[in-house]
Design an enzyme around this catalytic site. Sequence first.
Site, PDB file in Angstrom:
ATOM      1  CB  SER A 258      -0.793   0.069   1.273  1.00 30.07           C
ATOM      2  OG  SER A 258      -0.113   0.180   1.984  1.00 30.07           O
ATOM      3  CE  LYS A 259       0.291   7.270  -3.653  1.00 29.65           C
ATOM      4  NZ  LYS A 259      -1.238   7.386  -4.577  1.00 29.65           N
ATOM      5  NE  ARG A 260      -1.168   2.268   6.332  1.00 32.98           N
ATOM      6  CZ  ARG A 260      -0.660   1.598   7.366  1.00 32.98           C
ATOM      7  NH1 ARG A 260       0.028   2.046   8.677  1.00 32.98           N
ATOM      8  NH2 ARG A 260      -1.441   0.153   7.316  1.00 32.98           N
ATOM      9  CB  ALA A 263       5.530   6.727   3.167  1.00 35.51           C
TER      10      ALA A 263
END
Length: 504
Positions: A258-260, A263
């Site tokens: 996921s994006k999270r 990051a």
Amino acid sequence: MPSSPSPARVRFAPSPTGRLHIGGARTALYNYLLARQTGGQFILRLEDTDRKRYQPGSEQEIIDGLHWLGLEWDEGFDIGGPHAPYRQSERKAIYLEYAQKLIDSGHAYRCFCTPKRLEALRQQQHKRKQQPRYDGHCRTLTQAEIRQKLDAGQPYVVRFAMPREGSITAHDRLRGDITVQNSQLDDYILVKSDGLALYHLAAMVDDHLMGITHVFRGEEWLATFPLHVHIYNAFGWQQPEWVHLSVFLKPSGKGKMSKRESAQMAKGGQSIFVTDLEALGYLPEAVVNWIALMGWSYDDKTEFFTLDDLIEKFSLDKLNPSPAAINFTKFDHFNGLHIRHLHPDELARRVKPFLEQAGYQTDDETLKKIAPIIQPRIKTLDDAAVMAGFFFREQVVPTLDALVPRKTTPQQALAIARRALALLETLPGVDHATAEQPLRALAEEMGFSAGQVFGVLRGAVTGQRVSPPLFESMAIVGREKVLERLRQAVRILAENAQNFAASR
Ligand code: GLU
């Protein structure tokens, strides 16, 4: 054997909605390889019609990332070309012209349904456990009704008039034929009420007008793939070769990242973003090698590839449709291989910014001497700062821990340092040929292992427990500095040995 004998025209078409990650980079790479292998063209098109998700900075990041990887393009939104503009936001009029063609030929229609009606329809379908889908309400409007609504200024979208009967077969290079009943498909929106074309229309029109022969894209487009084939057919255009690439899975192999999570990972010193990898000290050559093999293979054994090797060996037939898990251990391995593959002078040039960033003032002459001895020992360029920073320090102040090897007491280390200093003072040099034998003899005489003696010297000269080979390092540091550092080590050990004795 090249997989495509005629020159391929291919494009990487990122949306500037986020950072360039290794998934996008791999798509770009495969495009690039096919273009170069066949003597075709590689095009960089910007799909920037979604203004809400637009992220300033991401255009530059895409450009920088691709340049860094060495994937140069022939036409693009930054350099222009025969089919300019290559930025979709500047091609709005073209899409409307083609939308009109579809309307005129009966393959598309204007839909004036209000958001309210569509919402009610959705809820109704949800209640009946039906798939949410447009019900074709505006498909049968008469010319007069349409005219009247247009005159009244009613907003509309353009929808594709999906055939109600029959089926469509879409051919994917990796997955073969995919056949879907048309009744399963929707009257998808092609142009929004603000007059902006969606991907479904814009990308097809661009790919056709730009003469794209192979479409490499992520497998997330498989769901609307039949629509895209319908659109090509509606225009009477020849289909490109469609190649849907598998997604990358998390290192655990469980699901997509996921994006999270991406990051989060970047904060922990690992990253899937291309410009982060550069900053972490990875080589573009290693990134290319790593991602090339995440979805493609040459044979079961070859794992080392340069970009030139890949241009020669890449083939569509060896692409793999199953998803690959991101494997950072492999990546580190590739980075090591490519570091060792560099000419030492080139390695010197590449580690320089990392040393400078760590606060060292370097000089090229010393860097060139260091490069061959750190080359087999570093995993990333950044490791050079930790491994070889001491070469550029005016002063190295070792901790007691660094000066006292394992299974050795501070008193023993002190004795070794004193005798080694006395010995080296009598020798003309500190290099391998001059100093190794005498130091080994000293170890024997004192009843220590050579490792213990070398360990004390290593601590004194480098301030580290782990360093490049001792004698090569001492030769680069130079006799005077070695002696100076050894005297300092004697002082430090003497003080601490006293404390040690006093505390007993
Ligand atoms: N802009 C689309 C994306 O980023 C491109 C897909 C394609 O290459 O056709 O997913």
